[in-house]
Design an enzyme around this catalytic site. Structure first.
Site, PDB file in Angstrom:
ATOM      1  N   LYS A 126       7.132  -0.864   4.783  1.00 62.21           N
ATOM      2  CA  LYS A 126       6.435   0.530   5.060  1.00 62.21           C
ATOM      3  C   LYS A 126       5.766   0.686   6.348  1.00 62.21           C
ATOM      4  O   LYS A 126       5.560   0.036   7.228  1.00 62.21           O
ATOM      5  CB  LYS A 126       5.403   0.305   3.602  1.00 62.21           C
ATOM      6  N   ALA A 162       4.532 -10.599   9.095  1.00 62.97           N
ATOM      7  CA  ALA A 162       3.515 -10.961  10.072  1.00 62.97           C
ATOM      8  C   ALA A 162       3.360  -9.082  11.010  1.00 62.97           C
ATOM      9  O   ALA A 162       3.399  -9.307  12.090  1.00 62.97           O
ATOM     10  CB  ALA A 162       2.654 -12.323  10.503  1.00 62.97           C
ATOM     11  N   ALA A 163       3.984  -8.162  10.665  1.00 62.29           N
ATOM     12  CA  ALA A 163       4.387  -7.050  11.105  1.00 62.29           C
ATOM     13  C   ALA A 163       3.748  -5.836  11.125  1.00 62.29           C
ATOM     14  O   ALA A 163       3.960  -4.762  12.139  1.00 62.29           O
ATOM     15  CB  ALA A 163       5.901  -6.880  11.521  1.00 62.29           C
ATOM     16  N   ILE A 189       4.038  -4.200   8.758  1.00 65.25           N
ATOM     17  CA  ILE A 189       4.788  -3.059   7.427  1.00 65.25           C
ATOM     18  C   ILE A 189       5.479  -3.336   6.948  1.00 65.25           C
ATOM     19  O   ILE A 189       6.496  -3.053   5.402  1.00 65.25           O
ATOM     20  CB  ILE A 189       6.462  -2.514   8.709  1.00 65.25           C
ATOM     21  N   GLY A 190       4.299  -4.976   5.661  1.00 60.51           N
ATOM     22  CA  GLY A 190       4.336  -4.968   4.833  1.00 60.51           C
ATOM     23  C   GLY A 190       5.765  -5.312   4.046  1.00 60.51           C
ATOM     24  O   GLY A 190       6.406  -5.923   2.913  1.00 60.51           O
ATOM     25  N   SER A 221       5.135  -7.937   1.679  1.00 60.43           N
ATOM     26  CA  SER A 221       4.771  -7.130   0.107  1.00 60.43           C
ATOM     27  C   SER A 221       5.827  -6.242  -0.378  1.00 60.43           C
ATOM     28  O   SER A 221       5.870  -6.639  -2.012  1.00 60.43           O
ATOM     29  CB  SER A 221       3.798  -6.178   0.664  1.00 60.43           C
ATOM     30  N   ASP A 250      -0.745  -4.075  -0.162  1.00 62.32           N
ATOM     31  CA  ASP A 250       0.208  -3.278   0.287  1.00 62.32           C
ATOM     32  C   ASP A 250       0.807  -3.396  -0.797  1.00 62.32           C
ATOM     33  O   ASP A 250       2.274  -2.749  -0.498  1.00 62.32           O
ATOM     34  CB  ASP A 250       0.314  -3.757   1.929  1.00 62.32           C
TER      35      ASP A 250
END
Length: 294
Positions: free
Chosen positions: A11, A98-99, A101-102, A105, A138
């Protein structure tokens, strides 16, 4: 039973406004979200029990299996639907964690889609939507995995017709905790960043069929309100943005989500590919992806 497979696409928040912090501590946002052509892959072998194994270049970053979002989403759906067929998940992990960009998720959303297929559930089953909302902010947008606006705490989605956009995505391989970025934003419970009038007067997005240039102009008028606090938490975000903005053919560069991944939109696929090559040579330790947002 047959092995089932789903793609968990990254994402990207093209814009992200934080409207305020609610009395319950959650933040109300307004975000334009698209999805990239880089992804994790999740498979399910339906059967008794529930388990997860990981592989791929990011497997070592997945943490404790029992606390993985894939497992949490599956367990919650099983609690809502007696007799739900579960099984063994295998995650081929490529997206950084942990970036912003989901990645986790998207994996959980893929798990819910797989369980829906394995159990003959409709994709819009209310129980799946409830689990998505309760498992992570997310996950609802990743469940749909389509260009849209996302409001509330992430549960309200409105689909949009967004043209394909050549892009480069970069993560400096530094994890940034979302809670730390929101803490750096510093909103108290009940505090607003944007008034109702600001939201009503905010520009809408281009109509269906609008050109690439019209979309770039509209996105350029937006912002990511988490970029400034993320820079306080992890200053390398500034280095990533500087590297993207220095490349040829770049039209816009911004941070996604709560960071540290940043993206740039380019005029052509060729420009994006060349920019990725140049940045990879200068920063071999960074995760760099050249592709398309849509």
């Amino acid at each position: 039973m047959t092995l089932l497979t789903e793609t968990a696409r990254a994402k990207v928040n093209l814009t992200l406004r934080v409207l305020g912090r609610r009395a319950d501590g959650y933040h109300d946002i307004e975000s334009l979200v698209v999805f990239a052509d880089c992804a994790d892959t999740l498979t399910l072998t339906p059967g008794p029990g529930l388990s997860l194994s990981t592989g791929g270049p990011g497997a070592q970053d997945c943490g404790e299996m029992s606390d993985n979002l894939v497992m949490r989403a599956a367990r919650q759906l099983g609690e809502r639907i007696p007799g739900l067929t579960l099984g063994h998940f295998t995650l081929d992990k490529h997206l950084p964690v942990a970036a912003g960009i989901g990645g986790g998720s998207a994996d959980a959303a893929a798990a819910l889609r797989l369980l829906a297929r394995a159990n003959g559930l409709a994709s819009d089953d209310a129980r799946i939507a409830d689990v998505a909302r309760e498992t992570g902010a997310d996950i609802p947008v990743c469940l749909a995995s389509k260009a849209c606006t996302m409001t509330g705490v992430g549960e309200n989605l409105s689909m949009l017709d967004v043209p394909s956009m050549p892009c480069v995505m970069i993560n400096p391989r530094v994890g940034v905790a979302t809670k730390d970025v929101f803490a750096a934003l510093g909103l108290g419970k009940g505090e607003l960043l944007a008034g109702v009038g600001d939201v009503i007067l905010s520009a809408g997005w281009p109509a269906d069929g609008a050109s690439f240039d019209e979309w770039i102009e509209a996105i350029g008028r937006g912002t990511n309100d988490l970029e400034k606090p993320a820079l306080k938490v992890e200053p390398v975000v500034g280095d990533v943005l500087s590297a993207l903005r220095a490349t040829d053919g770049v039209r816009l560069a911004r941070m996604s989500g709560s960071g540290a991944t940043c993206f740039a939109i380019f005029e052509t696929i060729g420009d994006a590919g060349q920019a990725a090559k140049t940045i990879t040579q200068a920063h071999p330790g960074w995760w760099v992806h050249a592709g398309v947002l849509s």
